[in-house]
Motif scaffolding. Structure first.
Motif, PDB file in Angstrom:
ATOM      1  N   ALA A 194     -85.769  18.123 -19.747  1.00  0.00           N
ATOM      2  CA  ALA A 194     -86.283  17.841 -18.407  1.00  0.00           C
ATOM      3  C   ALA A 194     -87.319  16.729 -18.502  1.00  0.00           C
ATOM      4  O   ALA A 194     -88.309  16.854 -19.224  1.00  0.00           O
ATOM      5  CB  ALA A 194     -86.909  19.100 -17.803  1.00  0.00           C
ATOM      6  N   THR A 195     -87.082  15.627 -17.787  1.00  0.00           N
ATOM      7  CA  THR A 195     -88.016  14.501 -17.787  1.00  0.00           C
ATOM      8  C   THR A 195     -88.297  14.102 -16.346  1.00  0.00           C
ATOM      9  O   THR A 195     -87.851  14.771 -15.410  1.00  0.00           O
ATOM     10  CB  THR A 195     -87.429  13.292 -18.549  1.00  0.00           C
ATOM     11  N   CYS A 196     -88.995  12.972 -16.187  1.00  0.00           N
ATOM     12  CA  CYS A 196     -89.354  12.551 -14.831  1.00  0.00           C
ATOM     13  C   CYS A 196     -88.152  12.083 -14.025  1.00  0.00           C
ATOM     14  O   CYS A 196     -88.233  11.992 -12.803  1.00  0.00           O
ATOM     15  CB  CYS A 196     -90.401  11.442 -14.878  1.00  0.00           C
ATOM     16  N   ASN A 197     -87.030  11.779 -14.679  1.00  0.00           N
ATOM     17  CA  ASN A 197     -85.878  11.321 -13.892  1.00  0.00           C
ATOM     18  C   ASN A 197     -84.549  11.931 -14.330  1.00  0.00           C
ATOM     19  O   ASN A 197     -83.498  11.395 -14.017  1.00  0.00           O
ATOM     20  CB  ASN A 197     -85.782   9.789 -13.914  1.00  0.00           C
ATOM     21  N   ARG A 198     -84.621  13.067 -15.033  1.00  0.00           N
ATOM     22  CA  ARG A 198     -83.375  13.750 -15.399  1.00  0.00           C
ATOM     23  C   ARG A 198     -83.635  15.230 -15.682  1.00  0.00           C
ATOM     24  O   ARG A 198     -84.742  15.626 -16.077  1.00  0.00           O
ATOM     25  CB  ARG A 198     -82.718  13.094 -16.604  1.00  0.00           C
ATOM     26  N   TYR A 199     -82.599  16.016 -15.446  1.00  0.00           N
ATOM     27  CA  TYR A 199     -82.622  17.431 -15.813  1.00  0.00           C
ATOM     28  C   TYR A 199     -81.260  17.747 -16.412  1.00  0.00           C
ATOM     29  O   TYR A 199     -80.234  17.639 -15.747  1.00  0.00           O
ATOM     30  CB  TYR A 199     -82.876  18.325 -14.588  1.00  0.00           C
ATOM     31  N   GLU A 200     -81.260  18.116 -17.694  1.00  0.00           N
ATOM     32  CA  GLU A 200     -80.001  18.338 -18.400  1.00  0.00           C
ATOM     33  C   GLU A 200     -80.077  19.608 -19.231  1.00  0.00           C
ATOM     34  O   GLU A 200     -81.097  19.880 -19.873  1.00  0.00           O
ATOM     35  CB  GLU A 200     -79.675  17.138 -19.305  1.00  0.00           C
ATOM     36  N   VAL A 201     -78.996  20.363 -19.230  1.00  0.00           N
ATOM     37  CA  VAL A 201     -78.903  21.573 -20.044  1.00  0.00           C
ATOM     38  C   VAL A 201     -77.734  21.396 -21.005  1.00  0.00           C
ATOM     39  O   VAL A 201     -76.601  21.134 -20.582  1.00  0.00           O
ATOM     40  CB  VAL A 201     -78.677  22.828 -19.178  1.00  0.00           C
ATOM     41  N   TYR A 202     -78.016  21.534 -22.291  1.00  0.00           N
ATOM     42  CA  TYR A 202     -76.982  21.464 -23.318  1.00  0.00           C
ATOM     43  C   TYR A 202     -76.777  22.860 -23.878  1.00  0.00           C
ATOM     44  O   TYR A 202     -77.741  23.535 -24.253  1.00  0.00           O
ATOM     45  CB  TYR A 202     -77.402  20.512 -24.443  1.00  0.00           C
ATOM     46  N   CYS A 203     -75.534  23.301 -23.911  1.00  0.00           N
ATOM     47  CA  CYS A 203     -75.282  24.632 -24.435  1.00  0.00           C
ATOM     48  C   CYS A 203     -74.030  24.630 -25.316  1.00  0.00           C
ATOM     49  O   CYS A 203     -73.274  23.658 -25.357  1.00  0.00           O
ATOM     50  CB  CYS A 203     -75.159  25.670 -23.316  1.00  0.00           C
ATOM     51  N   GLU A 204     -73.845  25.726 -26.010  1.00  0.00           N
ATOM     52  CA  GLU A 204     -72.718  25.874 -26.923  1.00  0.00           C
ATOM     53  C   GLU A 204     -71.854  27.039 -26.460  1.00  0.00           C
ATOM     54  O   GLU A 204     -72.357  28.135 -26.216  1.00  0.00           O
ATOM     55  CB  GLU A 204     -73.223  26.132 -28.343  1.00  0.00           C
ATOM     56  N   ALA A 205     -70.569  26.794 -26.324  1.00  0.00           N
ATOM     57  CA  ALA A 205     -69.597  27.839 -25.973  1.00  0.00           C
ATOM     58  C   ALA A 205     -68.658  28.020 -27.163  1.00  0.00           C
ATOM     59  O   ALA A 205     -68.353  27.065 -27.874  1.00  0.00           O
ATOM     60  CB  ALA A 205     -68.805  27.443 -24.734  1.00  0.00           C
ATOM     61  N   PRO A 206     -68.179  29.243 -27.390  1.00  0.00           N
ATOM     62  CA  PRO A 206     -67.320  29.489 -28.555  1.00  0.00           C
ATOM     63  C   PRO A 206     -66.033  28.669 -28.549  1.00  0.00           C
ATOM     64  O   PRO A 206     -65.650  28.088 -29.550  1.00  0.00           O
ATOM     65  CB  PRO A 206     -67.028  30.989 -28.482  1.00  0.00           C
ATOM     66  N   ARG A 207     -65.342  28.627 -27.386  1.00  0.00           N
ATOM     67  CA  ARG A 207     -64.059  27.935 -27.330  1.00  0.00           C
ATOM     68  C   ARG A 207     -63.901  27.207 -25.998  1.00  0.00           C
ATOM     69  O   ARG A 207     -64.675  27.416 -25.066  1.00  0.00           O
ATOM     70  CB  ARG A 207     -62.896  28.939 -27.510  1.00  0.00           C
ATOM     71  N   GLU A 208     -62.874  26.382 -25.937  1.00  0.00           N
ATOM     72  CA  GLU A 208     -62.588  25.653 -24.695  1.00  0.00           C
ATOM     73  C   GLU A 208     -62.403  26.600 -23.521  1.00  0.00           C
ATOM     74  O   GLU A 208     -62.802  26.303 -22.399  1.00  0.00           O
ATOM     75  CB  GLU A 208     -61.325  24.800 -24.870  1.00  0.00           C
ATOM     76  N   ASP A 239     -63.940  29.137 -22.866  1.00  0.00           N
ATOM     77  CA  ASP A 239     -65.212  29.709 -22.410  1.00  0.00           C
ATOM     78  C   ASP A 239     -66.073  28.708 -21.649  1.00  0.00           C
ATOM     79  O   ASP A 239     -67.149  29.059 -21.166  1.00  0.00           O
ATOM     80  CB  ASP A 239     -66.007  30.233 -23.617  1.00  0.00           C
ATOM     81  N   VAL A 240     -65.623  27.474 -21.555  1.00  0.00           N
ATOM     82  CA  VAL A 240     -66.454  26.422 -20.963  1.00  0.00           C
ATOM     83  C   VAL A 240     -66.805  26.730 -19.515  1.00  0.00           C
ATOM     84  O   VAL A 240     -67.965  26.639 -19.100  1.00  0.00           O
ATOM     85  CB  VAL A 240     -65.755  25.046 -21.062  1.00  0.00           C
ATOM     86  N   GLU A 241     -65.828  27.105 -18.724  1.00  0.00           N
ATOM     87  CA  GLU A 241     -66.081  27.348 -17.308  1.00  0.00           C
ATOM     88  C   GLU A 241     -67.030  28.527 -17.108  1.00  0.00           C
ATOM     89  O   GLU A 241     -67.927  28.490 -16.249  1.00  0.00           O
ATOM     90  CB  GLU A 241     -64.772  27.591 -16.568  1.00  0.00           C
ATOM     91  N   ALA A 242     -66.852  29.571 -17.913  1.00  0.00           N
ATOM     92  CA  ALA A 242     -67.743  30.733 -17.806  1.00  0.00           C
ATOM     93  C   ALA A 242     -69.166  30.358 -18.219  1.00  0.00           C
ATOM     94  O   ALA A 242     -70.144  30.807 -17.613  1.00  0.00           O
ATOM     95  CB  ALA A 242     -67.223  31.880 -18.671  1.00  0.00           C
ATOM     96  N   ALA A 243     -69.281  29.527 -19.261  1.00  0.00           N
ATOM     97  CA  ALA A 243     -70.604  29.079 -19.709  1.00  0.00           C
ATOM     98  C   ALA A 243     -71.268  28.238 -18.619  1.00  0.00           C
ATOM     99  O   ALA A 243     -72.460  28.396 -18.322  1.00  0.00           O
ATOM    100  CB  ALA A 243     -70.472  28.278 -20.999  1.00  0.00           C
ATOM    101  N   ARG A 244     -70.495  27.351 -18.021  1.00  0.00           N
ATOM    102  CA  ARG A 244     -71.026  26.501 -16.950  1.00  0.00           C
ATOM    103  C   ARG A 244     -71.502  27.353 -15.775  1.00  0.00           C
ATOM    104  O   ARG A 244     -72.596  27.131 -15.232  1.00  0.00           O
ATOM    105  CB  ARG A 244     -69.953  25.522 -16.484  1.00  0.00           C
TER     106      ARG A 244
END
Length: 456
Positions: free
Chosen positions: A46-60, A62-67
């Motif tokens: 999180a900075t003055c001009n961005r907000y980003e979350v990086y995460c790890e999912a076990p498999r492809e 699981d991506v939608e559930a993680a999101r």
């Protein structure tokens, strides 16, 4: 394992929305790792001009559930609806997420291209995640290599060589508004005691500012100026400082906002004022623009005024980032075969040990038994060499699923561990992970016989 990043930045949405998403951001990573989601690691940038979350999912799969899990937590923390959060955040996965973080860390996605402050923010995001226990091993490696790549861009290209940053561009704009007066003659009040406030203080001193004061609504100004210089302000002394200030710099984004009415009520004797608002949630009332003798500089102003770096430097920087991202992805693909290779070796080890036990039971700890056991282990090591090498080759080509399917078809091995998070960097460095610790080249049984003093 798949990297997933949810991104909201100045290049896609307005900064007001970025600020709303950032509300309560510090608790999102911990909340999403509550055991009910497929997310196995998370880091928030999180900075003055961005907000980003990086995460790890076990498999492809699981991506939608993680999101969805991350969006739900951001919604709870920010007060925005899940639909609003989902609409504001762009989703990147796999190689796209890696390339994006490397570009961000190198300053290629900043309002001021090539700025160096973002590299420090990327490092601090990882440190905070490690302290809170939310950074998985793969995420630690991702952010560490992103920082290494940013350093390489800084040392090997002219990008950012002028030391440009959001703060420096803002100060240049302020100087242009009052060209007849140098910084040494200006009285400056800084709001906030965070990283941006520290960078601002350093740059102001470089430009010769002597009359420098700091205000913090949280009461941290005294400790802040103790190591950086300047005068600490409180609620009682702030009004007088505002009345005599030439420049205000907002870096706090706290609950205390200076209103246009507060400035209008001061007896400033028509003294010009420049207000630089670098806080996402605004330290200064936007109505400052309507006041006579007051100029307001915002993050949007900085972005519009930021110079375009030389094309050649940009091309070289992007080449460095692209190469680093490709190498990281290749390494990650090779790592994806580790679990399957370990499963194969464990399976083979169990078969081998069963046969060795038969030899021991039939022949005891004799020299002949030791020779047979050693020969079996050496043969097993040789038999495993080609499947191990081939597994890594297939993984590098992105075909690890074929390798796992072959193991299941031929041996009945289902490497479930392949979908689990890789060990952390501290627990097992890359060199160790590249060679799973199963050794078929020696004979433990023979050693046991000699150790116990039995016939051998």
């Amino acid at each position: 394992m798949v990297f997933v990043s949810l991104v909201a930045s100045h290049s896609d949405i307005d900064l007001e929305t970025v600020a709303l998403l950032s509300a309560g951001s510090s608790g999102v990573a911990s909340a999403v790792l509550d055991g009910t989601t497929p997310v196995s690691g998370a880091v928030v940038l999180a900075t003055c001009n961005r907000y980003e979350v990086y995460c790890e999912a076990p498999r492809e799969d699981d991506v939608e559930a993680a999101r969805s899990a991350v969006i739900a937590q951001i919604s709870r923390a920010s007060g925005l609806t899940e639909h609003q959060v989902s609409t504001a955040l762009a989703t990147k996965t796999g190689a796209d997420a890696v390339d994006h973080l490397f570009s961000v860390g190198a300053g290629l996605d900043s309002a001021v291209i090539g700025e160096r402050e973002i590299a420090g923010q990327v490092r601090r995001a990882l440190i905070e995640a490690q302290q809170k226990g939310t950074a998985s091993g793969p995420l630690v490696r991702l952010f560490q290599i992103a920082s290494r790549t940013a350093k390489e861009v800084g040392t090997r290209t002219a990008l950012g060589g002028r030391g440009l940053s959001i703060v420096s561009v803002a100060l240049d704009l302020a100087a242009d508004l009052s060209p007849d007066a140098g910084w040494a003659d200006k009285s400056v009040v800084v709001f906030g005691t965070g990283a941006y406030a520290g960078a601002t203080m350093a740059l102001l001193k470089e430009r010769g500012v002597v009359d420098l004061s700091v205000y913090s609504a949280s009461g941290r100004a005294e400790a802040f100026v103790a190591t950086r210089g300047g005068t600490a302000l409180d609620d009682e002394t702030l009004t007088a400082a505002l009345a005599s200030a030439d420049v205000l710099v907002g870096c706090s984004g706290g609950d205390r906002r200076i209103l246009a009415a507060d400035i209008a009520a001061l007896d400033r004797a028509e003294r010009p004022l420049v207000a630089i608002d670098l806080a996402l949630t605004h330290d200064f009332d936007p109505a400052f623009e309507d006041l006579d003798g007051v100029d307001l500089i915002t993050l949007e102003s900085v972005r519009m005024a930021a110079p375009t770096e030389q094309a050649e430097a940009l091309r070289e920087a992007r080449r460095i980032v692209r190469t680093a991202a490709d190498e990281f992805e290749a390494e990650q693909r090779e790592r994806s075969a580790d679990a399957a290779i370990v499963a194969l070796r464990k399976h083979t080890q169990s078969v081998l040990e069963a046969e060795v036990e038969k030899v021991r039971a039939q022949h005891g700890c004799t020299a002949a038994a030791e020779e047979v056991e050693f020969a079996l282990r050496r043969m097993m090591r040789q038999l495993l060499h080609v499947p191990t090498v081939r597994g890594r080759e297939l993984a590098a080509e992105g075909r690890v699923d074929e390798y796992e399917a072959a193991l299941e078809t031929l041996y009945g091995i289902s490497p479930a561990a392949a979908g689990q998070p890789a060990p952390s960097v501290k627990a097992a460095p890359p060199a160790a992970l590249a060679h799973p610790p199963v050794d078929f080249g020696q004979a433990p049984g023979a050693g046991q016989c000699r150790a116990t003093g039995t016939n051998g």
